[in-house]
Design an enzyme around this catalytic site. Structure first.
Site, PDB file in Angstrom:
ATOM      1  CG  HIS A   1       7.573   4.857  -0.387  1.00 23.53           C
ATOM      2  ND1 HIS A   1       7.197   5.977   0.337  1.00 23.53           N
ATOM      3  CD2 HIS A   1       7.797   3.882   0.529  1.00 23.53           C
ATOM      4  CE1 HIS A   1       7.222   5.683   1.630  1.00 23.53           C
ATOM      5  NE2 HIS A   1       7.562   4.415   1.784  1.00 23.53           N
TER       6      HIS A   1
ATOM      7  CG  HIS B   1      -0.137   0.139   2.515  1.00 24.43           C
ATOM      8  ND1 HIS B   1       0.386  -0.950   3.163  1.00 24.43           N
ATOM      9  CD2 HIS B   1       0.230   1.219   3.243  1.00 24.43           C
ATOM     10  CE1 HIS B   1       1.047  -0.547   4.235  1.00 24.43           C
ATOM     11  NE2 HIS B   1       0.958   0.769   4.315  1.00 24.43           N
TER      12      HIS B   1
END
Length: 180
Positions: A123, A38
């Site tokens: 990221h 995630h």
């Protein structure tokens, strides 16, 4: 309960590509389970049930349209000579859209006393490195330009994280779908 606001990766082709990279990068590190991949828009930390209801109400006021991100490139925090986290990045346009969404989340949670501990950097963590593994520049250079594919973003979630000896267990508290 320990909580955070996140965008999950649901595109199976992307997940397959990430699994392939996790198998190819040969280092002593724990790969993040595919179902746990995630973007953390904001980490909230320990909150009560009462506060979680206020957080959910606030998050449900966030307005955003769907957008696409291209997951590409592999990097490391803090640096290749002393890696702690290996991550996958996104294209510039998708990254900017994620940053805008993170700012909207930050803005609605601020009145509840939440503020990010560091600026949002788009990221996805794919490895956590506990032990010193040395310089992994060579391993990363081969992966720098890998294109993992396109993910459409249509929602984000308030997630609960339970830390266990085998790694974190995440569960959904609320899904916030796009609203123009």
């Amino acid at each position: 309960m320990r909580t955070f606001v996140a965008i999950e990766i649901s595109n199976n082709d992307i997940l397959d590509s990430i699994k392939k990279i996790q198998n190819e990068i040969d280092i002593e590190a724990k790969p993040v389970n595919l179902e746990n991949l995630h973007f953390t828009l904001q980490f909230l930390g320990e909150i009560t049930d009462e506060i979680s209801k206020k957080v959910i109400d606030a998050l449900n006021t966030v307005e955003f349209s769907s957008f696409k991100i291209n997951l590409k490139g592999v990097g490391v925090f803090p640096k290749p000579k002393f890696p702690r986290v290996i991550w996958i990045g996104v294209d510039e346009n998708g990254g900017n859209m994620l940053i805008q969404l993170a700012k909207k989340v930050e803005k609605v949670l601020e009145p509840l006393g939440f503020s990010p501990d560091k600026p949002f950097k788009p990221h996805i963590t794919i490895f956590r490195i506990k032990k010193k593994v040395g310089d992994i520049t060579k391993e990363l250079d081969e992966q720098k330009m890998v294109d993992f594919g396109i993910q459409e973003i249509t929602s984000f979630k308030l997630k609960k994280s339970e830390l266990t000896s085998t790694g974190p267990i995440y569960s959904d508290l609320e899904e916030i779908k796009l609203r123009k």
